[in-house]
Design a protein around this motif. Structure first.
Motif, PDB file in Angstrom:
ATOM      1  N   VAL A   1      36.945  51.757  17.998  1.00 44.51           N
ATOM      2  CA  VAL A   1      36.103  52.480  17.056  1.00 44.51           C
ATOM      3  C   VAL A   1      36.962  53.441  16.233  1.00 44.51           C
ATOM      4  O   VAL A   1      36.768  53.580  15.032  1.00 44.51           O
ATOM      5  CB  VAL A   1      34.995  53.267  17.801  1.00 44.51           C
ATOM      6  N   ASP A   2      37.931  54.101  16.899  1.00 43.78           N
ATOM      7  CA  ASP A   2      38.791  55.077  16.221  1.00 43.78           C
ATOM      8  C   ASP A   2      40.233  54.891  16.706  1.00 43.78           C
ATOM      9  O   ASP A   2      40.624  55.426  17.744  1.00 43.78           O
ATOM     10  CB  ASP A   2      38.294  56.491  16.518  1.00 43.78           C
ATOM     11  N   GLU A   3      40.998  54.112  15.956  1.00 43.47           N
ATOM     12  CA  GLU A   3      42.367  53.792  16.371  1.00 43.47           C
ATOM     13  C   GLU A   3      43.267  55.030  16.372  1.00 43.47           C
ATOM     14  O   GLU A   3      44.134  55.167  17.232  1.00 43.47           O
ATOM     15  CB  GLU A   3      42.972  52.706  15.483  1.00 43.47           C
ATOM     16  N   THR A   4      43.062  55.937  15.437  1.00 44.10           N
ATOM     17  CA  THR A   4      43.861  57.163  15.396  1.00 44.10           C
ATOM     18  C   THR A   4      43.665  57.972  16.675  1.00 44.10           C
ATOM     19  O   THR A   4      44.632  58.430  17.294  1.00 44.10           O
ATOM     20  CB  THR A   4      43.482  58.014  14.163  1.00 44.10           C
ATOM     21  N   LYS A   5      42.430  58.129  17.098  1.00 45.17           N
ATOM     22  CA  LYS A   5      42.125  58.885  18.326  1.00 45.17           C
ATOM     23  C   LYS A   5      42.687  58.163  19.548  1.00 45.17           C
ATOM     24  O   LYS A   5      43.216  58.803  20.470  1.00 45.17           O
ATOM     25  CB  LYS A   5      40.616  59.093  18.457  1.00 45.17           C
ATOM     26  N   LEU A   6      42.613  56.839  19.566  1.00 47.07           N
ATOM     27  CA  LEU A   6      43.181  56.061  20.668  1.00 47.07           C
ATOM     28  C   LEU A   6      44.673  56.333  20.773  1.00 47.07           C
ATOM     29  O   LEU A   6      45.194  56.610  21.865  1.00 47.07           O
ATOM     30  CB  LEU A   6      42.915  54.570  20.463  1.00 47.07           C
ATOM     31  N   ASN A   7      45.383  56.257  19.657  1.00 48.29           N
ATOM     32  CA  ASN A   7      46.819  56.525  19.645  1.00 48.29           C
ATOM     33  C   ASN A   7      47.125  57.950  20.111  1.00 48.29           C
ATOM     34  O   ASN A   7      48.068  58.170  20.868  1.00 48.29           O
ATOM     35  CB  ASN A   7      47.416  56.287  18.264  1.00 48.29           C
ATOM     36  N   GLU A   8      46.322  58.909  19.666  1.00 47.92           N
ATOM     37  CA  GLU A   8      46.526  60.304  20.075  1.00 47.92           C
ATOM     38  C   GLU A   8      46.376  60.464  21.589  1.00 47.92           C
ATOM     39  O   GLU A   8      47.175  61.168  22.219  1.00 47.92           O
ATOM     40  CB  GLU A   8      45.551  61.226  19.356  1.00 47.92           C
ATOM     41  N   LEU A   9      45.361  59.839  22.171  1.00 51.48           N
ATOM     42  CA  LEU A   9      45.148  59.919  23.620  1.00 51.48           C
ATOM     43  C   LEU A   9      46.350  59.370  24.385  1.00 51.48           C
ATOM     44  O   LEU A   9      46.832  59.980  25.340  1.00 51.48           O
ATOM     45  CB  LEU A   9      43.891  59.136  24.024  1.00 51.48           C
ATOM     46  N   ILE A  10      46.826  58.224  23.951  1.00 49.21           N
ATOM     47  CA  ILE A  10      47.929  57.568  24.653  1.00 49.21           C
ATOM     48  C   ILE A  10      49.233  58.339  24.463  1.00 49.21           C
ATOM     49  O   ILE A  10      49.970  58.586  25.429  1.00 49.21           O
ATOM     50  CB  ILE A  10      48.057  56.102  24.213  1.00 49.21           C
ATOM     51  N   ILE A  11      49.525  58.753  23.248  1.00 52.08           N
ATOM     52  CA  ILE A  11      50.766  59.478  22.979  1.00 52.08           C
ATOM     53  C   ILE A  11      50.789  60.804  23.737  1.00 52.08           C
ATOM     54  O   ILE A  11      51.820  61.207  24.281  1.00 52.08           O
ATOM     55  CB  ILE A  11      50.963  59.664  21.456  1.00 52.08           C
ATOM     56  N   SER A  12      49.659  61.473  23.805  1.00 56.74           N
ATOM     57  CA  SER A  12      49.570  62.716  24.574  1.00 56.74           C
ATOM     58  C   SER A  12      49.861  62.461  26.053  1.00 56.74           C
ATOM     59  O   SER A  12      50.614  63.207  26.689  1.00 56.74           O
ATOM     60  CB  SER A  12      48.177  63.330  24.404  1.00 56.74           C
ATOM     61  N   PHE A  13      49.304  61.397  26.607  1.00 56.39           N
ATOM     62  CA  PHE A  13      49.551  61.059  28.006  1.00 56.39           C
ATOM     63  C   PHE A  13      51.027  60.725  28.232  1.00 56.39           C
ATOM     64  O   PHE A  13      51.626  61.166  29.219  1.00 56.39           O
ATOM     65  CB  PHE A  13      48.683  59.874  28.449  1.00 56.39           C
ATOM     66  N   ILE A  14      51.608  59.955  27.344  1.00 52.03           N
ATOM     67  CA  ILE A  14      53.020  59.570  27.466  1.00 52.03           C
ATOM     68  C   ILE A  14      53.902  60.819  27.502  1.00 52.03           C
ATOM     69  O   ILE A  14      54.804  60.932  28.331  1.00 52.03           O
ATOM     70  CB  ILE A  14      53.441  58.638  26.303  1.00 52.03           C
ATOM     71  N   ALA A  15      53.632  61.757  26.607  1.00 45.60           N
ATOM     72  CA  ALA A  15      54.431  62.986  26.554  1.00 45.60           C
ATOM     73  C   ALA A  15      54.284  63.790  27.847  1.00 45.60           C
ATOM     74  O   ALA A  15      55.276  64.281  28.401  1.00 45.60           O
ATOM     75  CB  ALA A  15      54.012  63.825  25.349  1.00 45.60           C
ATOM     76  N   LYS A  16      53.061  63.924  28.362  1.00 45.07           N
ATOM     77  CA  LYS A  16      52.818  64.708  29.579  1.00 45.07           C
ATOM     78  C   LYS A  16      53.424  64.058  30.816  1.00 45.07           C
ATOM     79  O   LYS A  16      53.825  64.747  31.750  1.00 45.07           O
ATOM     80  CB  LYS A  16      51.314  64.898  29.793  1.00 45.07           C
ATOM     81  N   SER A  17      53.482  62.735  30.831  1.00 43.89           N
ATOM     82  CA  SER A  17      53.963  62.030  32.029  1.00 43.89           C
ATOM     83  C   SER A  17      55.446  61.674  31.963  1.00 43.89           C
ATOM     84  O   SER A  17      55.986  61.111  32.917  1.00 43.89           O
ATOM     85  CB  SER A  17      53.136  60.766  32.261  1.00 43.89           C
ATOM     86  N   GLY A  18      56.100  61.979  30.861  1.00 40.80           N
ATOM     87  CA  GLY A  18      57.528  61.709  30.732  1.00 40.80           C
ATOM     88  C   GLY A  18      57.871  60.236  30.581  1.00 40.80           C
ATOM     89  O   GLY A  18      58.945  59.797  30.968  1.00 40.80           O
TER      90      GLY A  18
END
Length: 135
Positions: free
Chosen positions: A43-60
Motif C-alpha cells: 500500500v505504501d512502499e516508502t513506509k515499507l522501506n522506512e520500516l525495514i531500513i530502520s530495523f537494519i540500522a538498529k540491528s547492525g
C-alpha cells in the motif's frame, strides 16, 4: 550450503518479517501495518522501506548477507498429479490464472517430483521490495 554464508535469515509472512540473526538467539520482527501491506499488496512502499531500513540500522545488519524465505502465508500453491504433458500444462495454467494477483506482479515456479507437480505463485513486488530494502 547457502545459509552458512548468510548473516541473517528473513522469514516473510503476510503482515511481518521475522529476522533470525546468525550467531545469536535473537529473533527480530518487523510488523507491517495495514497502511503498509494489505492482502499481500504494498500500500505504501516508502513506509515499507522506512520500516525495514530502520530495523537494519538498529540491528547492525547494514551490508550483511541474508536469505529470504517465503512463508505459506505469502504463497499460493497447488499439488498437481502427474499426467500427460498437455494435461499438466493446462492444470498449471488454470491454477496460475486463478491466483488473485495481477499477472505482472506474479512470480511463478513449478516444482517437479516423480509423482506430482507443485505450482507456486507469489507477489513478486512484495518480496522484491524486501530484497531491495536490504540492498
Amino acid at each position: 550450503m547457502f545459509l552458512e554464508s548468510a548473516n541473517a535469515l528473513l522469514y516473510l509472512k503476510a503482515q511481518s518479517l521475522d529476522v533470525y540473526i546468525k550467531g545469536t538467539d535473537e529473533v527480530g520482527e518487523i510488523s507491517f501495518p495495514a497502511v503498509v501491506i494489505k492482502h499481500l499488496e504494498i500500500v505504501d512502499e516508502t513506509k515499507l522501506n522506512e520500516l525495514i531500513i530502520s530495523f537494519i540500522a538498529k540491528s547492525g545488519l547494514e551490508n550483511q548477507s541474508a536469505v529470504l524465505l517465503l512463508s505459506d502465508e505469502v504463497t499460493f500453491h497447488k499439488n498437481i498429479n502427474r499426467d500427460t504433458p498437455e494435461t499438466e500444462k493446462a492444470l498449471i495454467e488454470a491454477f496460475f490464472d486463478k491466483v488473485p494477483l495481477e499477472k505482472s506482479h506474479q512470480a511463478k515456479k513449478v516444482l517437479v517430483s516423480e509423482n506430482a507437480l507443485i505450482a507456486v505463485a507469489t507477489n513478486r513486488s512484495f518480496y522484491e521490495s524486501i530484497i531491495n530494502s536490504f540492498s
